[in-house]
Design a protein around this motif. Structure first.
Motif, PDB file in Angstrom:
ATOM      1  N   MET B   1      -8.080   2.991  23.456  1.00  0.00           N
ATOM      2  CA  MET B   1      -7.385   4.090  22.583  1.00  0.00           C
ATOM      3  C   MET B   1      -8.224   5.241  22.823  1.00  0.00           C
ATOM      4  O   MET B   1      -9.528   5.319  23.091  1.00  0.00           O
ATOM      5  CB  MET B   1      -7.674   3.755  21.204  1.00  0.00           C
ATOM      6  N   TRP B   6      -8.197   7.762  17.909  1.00  0.00           N
ATOM      7  CA  TRP B   6      -9.064   7.256  17.122  1.00  0.00           C
ATOM      8  C   TRP B   6      -9.151   7.993  15.854  1.00  0.00           C
ATOM      9  O   TRP B   6      -9.206   7.718  14.757  1.00  0.00           O
ATOM     10  CB  TRP B   6     -10.475   6.703  17.411  1.00  0.00           C
ATOM     11  N   LEU B   9      -6.289   8.321  13.563  1.00  0.00           N
ATOM     12  CA  LEU B   9      -6.462   6.994  12.551  1.00  0.00           C
ATOM     13  C   LEU B   9      -7.351   7.311  11.443  1.00  0.00           C
ATOM     14  O   LEU B   9      -7.140   7.075  10.194  1.00  0.00           O
ATOM     15  CB  LEU B   9      -6.534   5.606  13.239  1.00  0.00           C
ATOM     16  N   ALA B  10      -8.523   7.671  11.856  1.00  0.00           N
ATOM     17  CA  ALA B  10      -9.604   7.793  10.624  1.00  0.00           C
ATOM     18  C   ALA B  10      -9.142   8.860   9.694  1.00  0.00           C
ATOM     19  O   ALA B  10      -9.461   8.638   8.564  1.00  0.00           O
ATOM     20  CB  ALA B  10     -10.766   8.058  11.576  1.00  0.00           C
ATOM     21  N   ALA B  13      -6.690   7.532   7.461  1.00  0.00           N
ATOM     22  CA  ALA B  13      -7.251   6.620   6.431  1.00  0.00           C
ATOM     23  C   ALA B  13      -7.853   7.138   5.654  1.00  0.00           C
ATOM     24  O   ALA B  13      -7.961   6.827   4.131  1.00  0.00           O
ATOM     25  CB  ALA B  13      -8.076   5.595   7.367  1.00  0.00           C
ATOM     26  N   ARG B  54     -20.369   8.547   9.686  1.00  0.00           N
ATOM     27  CA  ARG B  54     -20.358   7.195   9.160  1.00  0.00           C
ATOM     28  C   ARG B  54     -19.334   7.113   8.088  1.00  0.00           C
ATOM     29  O   ARG B  54     -18.683   6.137   7.841  1.00  0.00           O
ATOM     30  CB  ARG B  54     -21.889   6.884   8.573  1.00  0.00           C
ATOM     31  N   PRO B  56     -16.144   9.222   6.802  1.00  0.00           N
ATOM     32  CA  PRO B  56     -15.354  10.245   7.281  1.00  0.00           C
ATOM     33  C   PRO B  56     -14.920  11.057   6.113  1.00  0.00           C
ATOM     34  O   PRO B  56     -14.646  12.075   6.100  1.00  0.00           O
ATOM     35  CB  PRO B  56     -14.001   9.502   8.123  1.00  0.00           C
ATOM     36  N   ARG B 227       0.837   0.026   3.624  1.00  0.00           N
ATOM     37  CA  ARG B 227      -0.523   0.833   3.738  1.00  0.00           C
ATOM     38  C   ARG B 227      -1.094   1.310   2.145  1.00  0.00           C
ATOM     39  O   ARG B 227      -2.179   0.940   1.871  1.00  0.00           O
ATOM     40  CB  ARG B 227      -0.520   1.636   4.726  1.00  0.00           C
ATOM     41  N   ARG B 230      -2.057  -1.512  -0.260  1.00  0.00           N
ATOM     42  CA  ARG B 230      -3.375  -2.030   0.107  1.00  0.00           C
ATOM     43  C   ARG B 230      -4.477  -1.017  -0.200  1.00  0.00           C
ATOM     44  O   ARG B 230      -5.627  -1.583  -0.788  1.00  0.00           O
ATOM     45  CB  ARG B 230      -3.561  -2.334   1.681  1.00  0.00           C
ATOM     46  N   LEU B 233      -4.909  -1.680  -4.026  1.00  0.00           N
ATOM     47  CA  LEU B 233      -5.579  -3.215  -4.061  1.00  0.00           C
ATOM     48  C   LEU B 233      -7.039  -2.851  -3.995  1.00  0.00           C
ATOM     49  O   LEU B 233      -8.028  -3.416  -4.649  1.00  0.00           O
ATOM     50  CB  LEU B 233      -5.046  -4.034  -3.428  1.00  0.00           C
ATOM     51  N   ARG B 234      -7.350  -1.946  -2.928  1.00  0.00           N
ATOM     52  CA  ARG B 234      -8.864  -1.740  -2.674  1.00  0.00           C
ATOM     53  C   ARG B 234      -9.569  -1.260  -3.872  1.00  0.00           C
ATOM     54  O   ARG B 234     -10.804  -1.451  -4.310  1.00  0.00           O
ATOM     55  CB  ARG B 234      -8.998  -1.016  -1.352  1.00  0.00           C
TER      56      ARG B 234
END
Lengths: 130, 424
Positions: B1, B6, B9-10, B13, B54, B56, B227, B230, B233-234
Motif C-alpha cells: 500500500m 495508508w 485510511l488513518a 479512521a 502514534r 492520529p 464500520r 463497529r 461498539l468500541r
C-alpha cells in the motif's frame, strides 16, 4: 523452540482494507508461511476477529467479572494463550473462569474468536520449549 | 500500500473522534469541518516524512484546534459582532498539549457527531447523506454514486441538510427538540442518542442493501454502516442492542454475493448458493450474537439478528429451524407490533405448519398492507402452494403493479411462469 509471534496493528485500518488490498496482503503472508508449513514447523495461524467480538473475564478479589470488549489494562502483560474449540461463548467464559480460579492473584482473560489461516502442524522439536 | 493510501485510511479512521472533538470546541459544524480539513492537509504534508503519529486522532484534534482558533480569530476581525458561542471554548482550546487526548469526552463526541446528523426534521435520505458526508467522510461524488443522483443534486441535498441543522442550533434554545447540546449528556440522554443513531446506521445499511441490485456502488453504504456500528461498539461495548444491530447487518451483508444472479435478478434466500455466503462475516456475527445473548436483555435488533442467524446456521434450506424462527417473530410482534413483522412470520408459519395456516395469519394484516409489494408477492406464493392458482395469479398481478424496481417485477413474473407448471 516453539515461538508465538503476536501481531499488533490498527484494527480500524486493517478491517477497512478493500477486498483487493486484503487479497494482496494475504498472498504475501501465505508466501511467507509456506516454507515453514512445508517443513512442518508452522503452528496454528489466524487473525483475531475485531475487538468488538471480544469478551474479557477479569478476576480480582471477588467473583470474576465478565466484561464486554477487549482487555484494556496496561499493568498486566500477555503471559500465555489457549486456542480451543467451544460451542458457545458461555463455555469459553466458564473455562476462563476456571483458569482464573487456579491462577493465584489477579488475572484477566480476553476471549477472542479467530479466523484460522493455517491449522498448524508444528511439533515441539528436540530443542522445544515443553 | 502506498504512503498516501495508508494515510487516507488513518484519516478516515480518526475522523469521527477528531471531528467530534472539534465540533465540541467550536460548536459549529462548518468551523469544525474546516479545522479538520486543515489538519488533514497538514497530515498529508508532514506524515510521509516524519512518519505517522502514534495517536492520529489526537494529532488531528490538536492541529485542527489551533487552525480553527486562527480561523475564528480572523473572522472575528472582519465581523464586528462575533457570536459568543463561537468563543466559549477558546481558553479550553489553548490549553497545553498534554490534555489533547480528552479520553473522557471522546465517546460522547463521536455519539454527538452522529446524532447531529439525525435531526428529526430531516427526511431519512438527508440523514443518510449527511452522516455519510460528515461522519464517514465520503466525498459528495461517492455519495451521489451510491444514490444514483448527480453530484450537483447531492451537493445541494447535503448543503440544505446542513443549513437546516445550523438553523435549528442557532434559533432554538438548548433543550428544544432537535437542538443538540454540547455538554456531556446524562445517562438518559445518552441512551436516547444511541437509539436514534442506531436507527440511522440501519437506514444507511438498508439504503445500500435495497438498491444493491441496480447499483453495485450502493454496497459501499452497507460496508460503511458496518464500520459505523463497529465504532459505536468500541465506545459502547456493553450495549446488547448495538451488538444485535451489528450482528444483523453482518449477516445480511454476508449474503451480498448470493442475492442476485448475473442478469441482476433477485435470488430468494432459499434458492441462494450458500457457498457464496461470506463465512468470515457470519463467524463474526455469530460471535457477536453470543455476546449479546449473555446480557439476557432482548430487543428488536437482537431478535431480527437471531432470526438471520438461524438462516445463516442452516447449511441447506431444509435445515432451517422454522419453528424457532416463528417463535422469534412472535417475540418481535410482541415487542414491536407491525403488519410487516406478521407478514414475515407468515413465511415461517407456512414452512413450519403449511400454507393454509400462513394464509389465515396474513389475512389479519391484509388491510394495512394492501399497497405493499411484498404482501401480494408472499400471498401469491402461499396461494400457489395451496393450489389456488387463479387467486395466486391475481395476487402476483397486483404485486407487479406495486413493484419498486424492474428486478422485483421480473421476480414475480418468474413466479407466474412457475404457476403455469404447477398442477391444479
Amino acid at each position: 523452540m516453539l515461538y508465538a509471534i503476536l501481531c499488533y496493528a490498527h484494527e480500524e485500518t486493517v478491517f477497512a482494507w478493500s477486498k483487493d488490498e486484503e487479497a494482496a496482503v494475504m498472498e504475501k503472508l501465505y508466501a511467507l508461511q509456506e516454507p515453514l508449513a512445508k517443513a512442518g514447523k508452522l503452528g496454528p495461524v489466524g487473525r483475531l476477529m475485531p475487538t468488538t467480538a471480544a469478551t474479557t473475564v477479569r478476576k480480582g478479589r471477588d467473583e470474576p467479572l465478565v466484561l464486554d470488549g477487549p482487555f484494556a489494562e496496561t499493568k498486566e502483560v500477555l503471559l500465555g494463550f489457549y486456542t480451543a474449540e467451544f460451542e458457545t461463548l458461555d463455555e469459553a467464559v466458564t473455562f476462563a473462569k476456571d483458569l482464573s480460579a487456579v491462577n493465584p492473584g489477579s488475572s484477566s482473560y480476553e476471549i477472542r474468536p479467530f479466523y484460522v489461516f493455517h491449522p498448524g502442524d508444528a511439533q515441539v522439536g528436540a530443542g522445544g520449549a515443553s | 500500500m502506498t504512503d498516501l493510501g495508508w494515510i487516507e485510511l488513518a484519516l478516515t479512521a480518526a475522523r469521527p473522534q477528531a471531528l467530534g472533538a472539534l465540533l465540541r470546541y467550536f460548536r459549529d459544524l462548518d468551523t469544525a469541518e474546516e479545522a479538520f480539513q486543515e489538519a488533514c492537509l497538514r497530515a498529508i504534508r508532514t506524515w510521509p516524512d516524519k512518519g505517522p503519529p502514534r495517536d492520529p486522532a489526537a494529532w488531528l484534534i490538536f492541529v485542527g484546534r489551533n487552525s480553527g482558533v486562527d480561523q475564528v480569530r480572523k473572522r472575528a476581525k472582519n465581523e464586528p459582532l462575533p457570536e459568543e458561542a463561537a468563543f466559549s471554548d477558546l481558553s479550553d482550546a489553548e490549553e497545553d498539549i498534554a490534555d489533547r487526548l480528552d479520553n473522557a469526552h471522546y465517546r460522547d463526541d463521536i455519539l454527538r457527531l452522529m446524532f447531529i446528523c439525525c435531526h428529526p426534521e430531516l427526511p431519512n435520505t438527508q440523514q443518510i447523506a449527511l452522516s455519510l458526508r460528515i461522519v464517514s467522510g465520503l466525498t459528495v461524488p461517492q455519495i451521489a454514486k451510491a444514490f444514483l443522483v448527480s453530484d450537483a443534486a447531492m451537493e445541494q441535498r447535503i448543503t440544505r441538510a446542513k443549513a437546516r441543522i445550523a438553523r435549528a442550533q442557532s434559533e432554538k434554545r438548548p433543550g428544544d427538540k432537535g437542538v443538540v447540546g454540547f455538554e456531556a449528556p446524562d445517562a438518559y440522554e445518552r441512551a436516547a442518542r444511541l437509539k436514534t443513531v442506531a436507527a440511522m446506521i440501519y437506514l444507511v445499511f438498508n439504503e445500500g442493501y435495497s438498491s444493491g441490485v441496480n447499483n453495485p456502488d450502493s454496497l459501499t453504504l452497507c460496508e460503511e454502516a458496518i464500520r459505523l456500528v463497529r465504532i459505536l461498539l468500541r465506545i459502547f461495548p456493553a450495549e446488547p442492542e448495538i451488538m444485535g444491530l451489528a450482528t444483523l447487518m453482518l449477516l445480511q451483508h454476508a449474503r451480498a454475493g448470493a442475492r442476485f444472479d448475473e442478469a441482476g435478478q433477485i435470488i430468494l434466500l432459499e434458492q441462494q448458493d450458500r457457498s457464496l455466503w461470506d463465512k468470515k462475516l457470519i463467524a463474526e456475527a455469530l460471535a457477536m450474537l453470543d455476546k449479546a445473548v449473555r446480557h439476557r436483555s432482548g430487543g428488536p435488533y437482537q431478535l431480527q439478528a437471531a432470526i438471520a442467524a438461524l438462516h445463516a446456521r442452516a447449511e441447506k434450506p431444509e435445515d432451517t429451524d422454522w419453528w424457532q424462527i416463528d417463535l422469534l417473530y412472535q417475540a418481535l410482534e410482541h415487542l414491536q407490533p407491525s403488519p410487516v413483522v406478521t407478514l414475515n412470520r407468515a413465511v415461517a408459519v407456512s414452512k413450519a405448519e403449511g400454507p393454509e395456516e400462513a394464509l389465515a395469519l396474513i389475512a389479519t394484516v391484509a388491510a394495512p398492507l394492501d399497497g405493499y409489494f411484498y404482501f401480494h408477492g408472499v400471498r401469491g406464493g402461499l396461494l400457489m402452494q395451496a393450489g389456488q392458482k387463479a387467486e395466486a395469479r391475481e395476487a402476483f398481478d397486483r404485486a407487479i403493479s406495486l413493484a419498486n424496481s424492474p428486478a422485483e417485477a421480473a421476480h414475480i413474473r418468474m413466479q407466474i411462469d412457475r404457476l403455469g407448471e404447477v398442477g391444479t
